[in-house]
Design a protein around this motif. Structure first.
Motif, short mmCIF file in Angstrom:
data_model
loop_
_atom_site.label_atom_id
_atom_site.label_comp_id
_atom_site.label_asym_id
_atom_site.label_seq_id
_atom_site.Cartn_x
_atom_site.Cartn_y
_atom_site.Cartn_z
N GLU A 54 0.81 -1.21 0.00
CA GLU A 54 0.00 0.00 0.00
C GLU A 54 0.86 1.27 0.00
OE1 GLU A 54 -3.22 0.50 -0.24
OE2 GLU A 54 -3.71 -1.63 -0.40
N ARG A 103 -1.34 -0.07 -16.35
CA ARG A 103 -1.99 1.20 -16.05
C ARG A 103 -2.67 1.74 -17.30
NH1 ARG A 103 1.88 3.26 -11.98
NH2 ARG A 103 0.90 2.55 -10.06
N GLY A 162 -5.84 0.55 -18.11
CA GLY A 162 -6.91 1.03 -17.24
C GLY A 162 -7.31 0.07 -16.15
N LEU A 163 -6.38 -0.86 -15.77
CA LEU A 163 -6.69 -1.75 -14.67
C LEU A 163 -6.78 -0.98 -13.37
CD1 LEU A 163 -4.49 -4.89 -15.35
CD2 LEU A 163 -6.96 -4.66 -15.55
N ARG A 164 -7.57 -1.54 -12.44
CA ARG A 164 -7.70 -0.83 -11.18
C ARG A 164 -6.38 -0.88 -10.40
NH1 ARG A 164 -12.54 -3.46 -9.73
NH2 ARG A 164 -11.44 -4.33 -7.96
N GLU A 165 -6.10 0.19 -9.65
CA GLU A 165 -4.83 0.30 -8.93
C GLU A 165 -4.60 -0.91 -8.02
OE1 GLU A 165 -2.60 2.45 -9.48
OE2 GLU A 165 -1.23 2.15 -7.79
N ARG A 166 -5.68 -1.34 -7.34
CA ARG A 166 -5.53 -2.45 -6.40
C ARG A 166 -5.09 -3.72 -7.13
NH1 ARG A 166 -9.08 -2.10 -1.50
NH2 ARG A 166 -7.33 -0.71 -1.16
N VAL A 167 -5.70 -3.94 -8.26
CA VAL A 167 -5.36 -5.13 -9.06
C VAL A 167 -3.91 -5.05 -9.50
CG1 VAL A 167 -5.88 -6.41 -11.15
CG2 VAL A 167 -7.73 -5.40 -9.81
N ILE A 168 -3.51 -3.86 -9.97
CA ILE A 168 -2.13 -3.69 -10.43
C ILE A 168 -1.16 -4.01 -9.31
CG2 ILE A 168 -0.44 -1.99 -11.19
CD1 ILE A 168 -2.72 -0.57 -12.66
N ARG A 169 -1.44 -3.41 -8.15
CA ARG A 169 -0.50 -3.56 -7.05
C ARG A 169 -0.42 -5.01 -6.57
NH1 ARG A 169 1.28 1.00 -3.81
NH2 ARG A 169 1.01 2.78 -5.16
#
Lengths: 504, 272, 336
Positions: free
Chosen positions: C133, C237, C240-247
């Motif tokens: 996070e 990115r 357009g993947l969601r930030e949570r998924v990327i991380r």
């Protein structure tokens, strides 16, 4: 004549006890009582407990001996009466016919003879039976024990310490092979309910059919805690041995705080077989150099006393009050040391727990010109070095000074591991031999006085101090101090007789 | 980016100031301490007063003076252990990184070292003698070398694979030349990080062993102070006795940690 | 090289060279284990003083000529004999507990393992989540808090943190028990047993968790900082993947390997490595048992503890190796 005196004394003690016993005056009924301790002491049965006082104490809740001690001295336990016949070298014990094992079987003379045979075959570290030839059951409840030679400490060391084993359980098995569930069956006031080694916890339940009276605590527990003082304050436990320094705080919080002698001495062992400690003058110089009063003040914080040079403490009935009292005198020490122009530097071995005392002693010796290097090591490693004689000076302590003066034989010249091993003085050797054989208390007193005097003059070791023991409890149980300590001198007040309301 | 590097370097300076300041206090102990910490200068357990700013310990010695002298011991031990163990690690790591035969043997030894319960082995060995300061330093160094040795080895292996090293070798550079010219300079960040970690571990373990009562209690160190103080918790003396020692240990290690973090952050960015 | 390995052995994820390498490392482990055993054997038998000394140092007792649980002589032949005994499962009887060594160890082992597992799990989870996070959000409140916390708890030794927590939450505010693993004689496997055990566990668990999480946090964060700058993340990115998924799904994968390696190493040291915290809380673990057994010269029990902990370390390393190979194809390829 001697017999009559002994009987008379016994009867007197009995009457005195019945009249004075606080337990008798104030009947109690306690559901649960927990005694705290910093350690676990092993399964509470003979052969199984850790061979130290607290281990024996837990075992003694379950197993009874022939006789026992209270605040005044010997009292009957399994044996209602006992007598010594000097000509035949025998002790005769009459057993209480009401005694029952926890599984309901009666306790008989056969059990006693079995115990002696068994313990001769499988040595139990707590009991030395080398002076016992054997035992015969002459009637169902009468047993005669035959000695090989006169042995004055017999009553305390054997009759008052040897837990009687149930023959029907231990017969034909060894301490290694016996079923643990059965090994905990005794005939004492408490029945072993459970023991949890991981938590260091013991649960005992009152024996409802106890032959000597009513057991007043229904559930007695011993519990390992990391800090007894806080455990008391939180009411996790009801009694514990506490550091004396905590006494004031606990008293303020309403606890009953009792201090008692430990019959334990810290000694500066001197290797009197090495130069220059082999010369009495040098040893005297060491004695004059040490400020033992300051030691008591700074190391024990005043909770103790300077030790007698004769080893036995003033509370012992065998204490010799007429010994030379030597106070710290650096000038005198320097004077004595003139004969040793350049003494070699000495090493002082000290277990970590005596490191404060070691620091003080190093400073005291430095003041008179004796250079000392303190070496702190693990205690058993030091004990091994002492045993082999590989040391100059060492700090080492032992207990057992409240009971029979046989202790002097063990610790001065005997085969005790941490003995002073002082055998140079032929007169002392002769006296020590007589100490074990003198069955007449008066004669023995003279002998023991003489032994202490020689020890104080020859200084094979310097007795430093007697610490005090402090126990705090909630005041419900009238714990008392056992004369000379429980069994052979265990200094704790947790004597099982404090929990029993005896039958009148 | 620039803001971040500023923040990290600030951490570095804070760390350096802390570690350096405490080192200075330790060095100046004889001048700063109000008393000789071995002398009995008061009653046992005196509360803080003008004469004894932090009170006295169980032996009537001045706690503040003990704190200065104790810090000196703890810092000496940690610096010596870190230096000695990193030197050992450097030798072993280079040997393993340079010679494949030595590599096999040394890596097995390191594996074995890393899988023994180190603390228990330490306790077993320590029974044999009095754990005074020099012995403690040697024993702890023997315990601490394997991990950095492994890191040094892998750093050398990766330097070896670099193009410029291969080129140098192509020109006939000897192993000795490569070691001093290329391998050791490339090791600097690994060595520094290892050194700081070992400093931190040494402070902890020194105090820990003393706390358990394993090392020599007659040595004045932060660990032995804790050892004695924790026996008298019920006297309420933790505020003037345990907390100062805890603060000493905490601030020292905090200093090392901050330096380490800052350096690591920089090398990370350097790689990226 | 892999020809001789039957095809049935080559699972989907263990390719045959890996298996060969695996057996080779296994051989290494066995060798290392042998070495450790020898070291333990010798060290224990060289200890000054033995059971006789321990019994003899009490003035009220006499040591029998042959005390039960004596360790026996020390020589190479004796070591061979000892190995044979161990393999046959005759580990001897503990002198202090008067029970078979394995029984004693298994009475203490669960406590250590539960405490260790729970703390390690909490510490690594906390570290990973915070790391994922906080990465790439320098100067955010989370980053400041987590980094600050990590630096603070890295700078406190375990027993000191333990004492401070004990003073705070057991003495000044008597919320938690002072010592032990559970109220004695609570019937095992009952609900009160678990609740009470949890209450006893709370402070040691908190101590260990706070102590261990910084390492995982810093490892994860460092790795995340790097991998968030990788091209595939930019691609993700861009998609357009969601930030949570990327991380969590993409970036964190890379950082998992050093974290898992670390977990493997720490798991290995759970058995005896918790001595300090166990001592502070008088928690019934193998670490304290070992510490006290050395003092009591309970050599056969020490033999057992050291053996069990060595085997445990090797097993955990092996498990971590296998897991890593499954997760990261590069480790597989680099085999040899």
């Amino acid at each position: 004549m001697k017999k009559i005196v002994r009987w008379g004394m016994g009867a007197f003690w009995l009457v005195f006890l019945v009249l004075s016993s606080p337990a008798w005056a104030k009947p109690l009924n306690i559901d649960r009582y927990v005694i705290g301790d910093r350690k676990d002491w092993g399964f509470p049965a003979p052969y199984f407990h850790y061979p130290r006082g607290p281990g024996y104490l837990r075992m003694s809740m379950v197993f009874d001996t022939l006789i026992w001690k209270d605040a005044k001295g010997f009292v009957p336990m399994l044996a209602t009466s006992w007598r010594y016949e000097p000509k035949r070298l025998t002790y005769t014990f009459d057993l209480n016919p009401k005694a029952r094992w926890h599984d309901g079987r009666p306790v008989t003379a056969e059990d006693v003879t079995f115990t002696i045979t068994y313990m001769k075959q499988h040595p139990y570290p707590w009991i030395d039976l080398s002076h016992v030839a054997g035992a015969t059951a002459v009637a169902e409840h009468r047993v005669v024990i035959q000695l090989t030679r006169p042995y004055a400490p017999f009553l305390e060391d054997v009759a008052g310490s040897m837990p009687i084993l149930p023959r029907h359980i231990w017969k034909g098995t060894t301490p290694q092979a016996i079923d643990r569930k059965k090994a905990g069956i005794g005939c004492g006031p408490f029945i072993l309910k459970a023991y949890d080694a991981a938590q260091g916890a013991y649960a005992f339940a009152a024996n409802p059919r106890y032959y000597r009276g009513t057991v007043m605590v229904k559930s007695l527990r011993f519990q390992k805690v990391n800090d007894p003082v806080f455990a008391l304050l939180r009411k996790d436990i009801q009694a514990a041995v506490v550091p004396p320094e905590a006494g004031a705080l606990l008293r303020r919080k309403g606890y009953t705080v009792v201090s008692s002698p430990t019959y334990w001495v810290l000694k500066l062992l001197i290797n009197h077989r090495r130069s220059p400690m082999n010369e009495l003058r040098f040893r005297r110089a060491l004695l004059y150099a040490i400020d033992r009063k300051l030691l008591v003040k700074t190391v024990l914080h005043g909770f103790g006393t300077v030790a007698s040079l004769g080893l036995l403490p003033p509370q012992s009935p065998w204490f010799n009050p007429n010994l030379p009292k030597i106070a710290c005198d650096p000038a005198k020490a320097r004077e004595l040391l003139k004969a040793f122009p350049r003494p070699r530097p000495l090493t002082l071995l000290a277990p970590g727990r005596f490191s404060r005392a070691a620091e003080r002693i190093r400073q005291d010796f430095g003041r008179v010109g004796i250079r000392v290097t303190v070496q702190t090591m693990e205690e058993t490693a030091i004990d091994a070095m002492i045993q082999k004689g590989g040391f100059d000076l060492a700090l080492s302590g032992h207990g057992g000074l409240g009971g029979d003066p046989r202790i002097l034989n063990d610790v001065i010249a005997g085969d005790f591991l941490l003995s002073e091993r002082f055998t140079e003085d032929p007169r002392l050797n002769a006296l020590l031999k007589k100490n074990l054989e003198a069955m007449d208390p008066k004669k023995r007193h003279k002998i023991v006085d003489e032994i202490q005097l020689i020890h104080a003059r020859q200084i094979p070791a310097i007795p430093l101090y007697y610490p005090m023991m402090t126990v705090a409890h909630d005041g419900r149980v009238p714990w008392f101090y056992t004369r000379g300590g429980i069994s052979k001198g265990i200094p704790f007040p947790f004597n099982k007789d404090a929990l029993i309301r005896k039958k009148p | 980016m620039s803001r971040k590097s500023l923040r990290l370097s600030r951490g570095f300076w804070w760390g350096a100031a802390l570690a350096g300041g405490i080192l200075l206090l330790g060095l100046l102990a004889p001048w700063l301490a109000p008393y000789n910490p071995w002398n009995v200068t008061g009653q046992p357990f005196e509360p803080p007063s003008r004469a004894h700013l932090l009170g006295t310990n169980d032996a009537g010695q001045d706690i503040l003076s003990e704190l200065f002298y104790g810090g000196r011991t703890s810092l000496t031990i940690s610096l010596a252990v870190a230096a000695l163990s990193m030197t050992l690690a450097l030798f072993v790591g280079i040997a393993a990184g340079v010679s494949p035969v030595a590599d096999r043997v040394l890596m097995r030894i390191i594996d074995a070292f890393l899988s023994v319960p180190a603390l228990l082995i330490f306790l077993l060995v320590s029974v044999h003698f009095s754990l005074n300061v020099p012995r403690l330093i040697v024993l702890l160094s023997l315990l601490f070398w394997p991990q950095p040795a492994r890191m040094i080895r892998s750093q050398i292996l990766s330097t070896r694979a670099e193009k410029y090293v291969e080129a140098a070798r192509g020109f006939g550079a000897t192993t000795g030349y490569l070691t001093f010219r290329h391998f050791i300079p490339a090791l600097a960040p690994v060595l520094l990080a290892g050194f700081l970690t070992r400093l931190r571990m040494a402070v902890f373990i020194e105090a820990g062993l003393a706390f358990l009562g394993v090392s020599d209690p007659t040595v004045k160190s932060w660990g032995t102070m804790l050892h004695f103080a924790s026996q008298y918790l019920y006297l309420g003396c933790w505020a003037n006795w345990i907390l100062p020692v805890a603060a000493g240990i905490f601030l020292t290690v905090l200093g090392y940690t901050l330096i380490g973090q800052a350096l690591q952050g920089r090398s990370l960015r350097g790689e990226a | 090289m892999s020809r001789t390995v039957p095809a049935t052995f080559t699972g989907r994820w263990i390719s045959s060279p890996a298996l060969v390498r695996g057996t080779r490392t296994l051989g290494g482990y066995v060798l290392a284990l042998g070495g450790i055993l020898f070291l333990n054997y010798v060290l224990l038998r060289l200890l000054p003083g033995d059971i006789q000394t321990v019994i003899g140092a009490e003035v009220m007792t006499r040591a029998p000529a042959a005390a039960p649980g004596s360790a026996g002589p020390s020589s190479l032949a004796a070591f061979g004999h000892y190995l044979l005994r161990i393999l046959k499962g005759e580990w001897g009887v503990s002198y202090f507990f008067h029970r078979p060594v394995l029984q004693v160890i298994f009475q203490f082992l669960p406590w250590s393992l539960v405490l260790g597992f729970l703390s390690l799990a909490a510490a690594s989870l906390l570290g990973i989540v915070l790391g994922v996070e906080a990465a790439g959000k320098a100067d955010g409140w989370l980053d400041r808090l987590a980094t600050g916390g990590a630096v603070v708890f890295m700078s406190l030794p375990g027993y000191l943190l333990g004492i401070l927590l004990l003073v705070l939450f057991s003495i000044l505010l008597p919320l938690f028990p002072l010592s032990g693993g559970v109220r004695p004689f609570t019937p095992a496997w009952s609900l009160p047993f678990f609740l009470n055990a949890l209450r006893h566990l709370a402070l040691p668990w908190l101590t260990l968790t706070l102590l261990m999480f910084p390492e995982y946090y810093l490892l994860t964060r460092g790795g995340m900082d790097l991998s968030l700058r990788r091209p595939f993340i930019l691609t993700a990115r861009g998609k357009g993947l969601r930030e949570r998924v990327i991380r969590y799904r993409h970036a964190a994968r890379d950082t998992l390997i050093p974290v898992l390696t670390r977990v493997g190493i720490q798991m290995g040291h759970l058995v005896t490595g918790l001595v300090f915290v166990e001592v502070v809380f008088a928690y019934p673990g193998v670490g304290t048992l070992a510490f006290e057994s050395i003092q009591r010269r309970d050599i056969l029990l020490m033999d057992g503890i050291l053996l069990i902990s060595a085997v445990w370390v090797v097993l955990m390393n092996l498990a971590a190796d296998l897991l890593l190979r499954r997760l990261d194809p590069r480790v597989k390829e680099a085999g040899g």
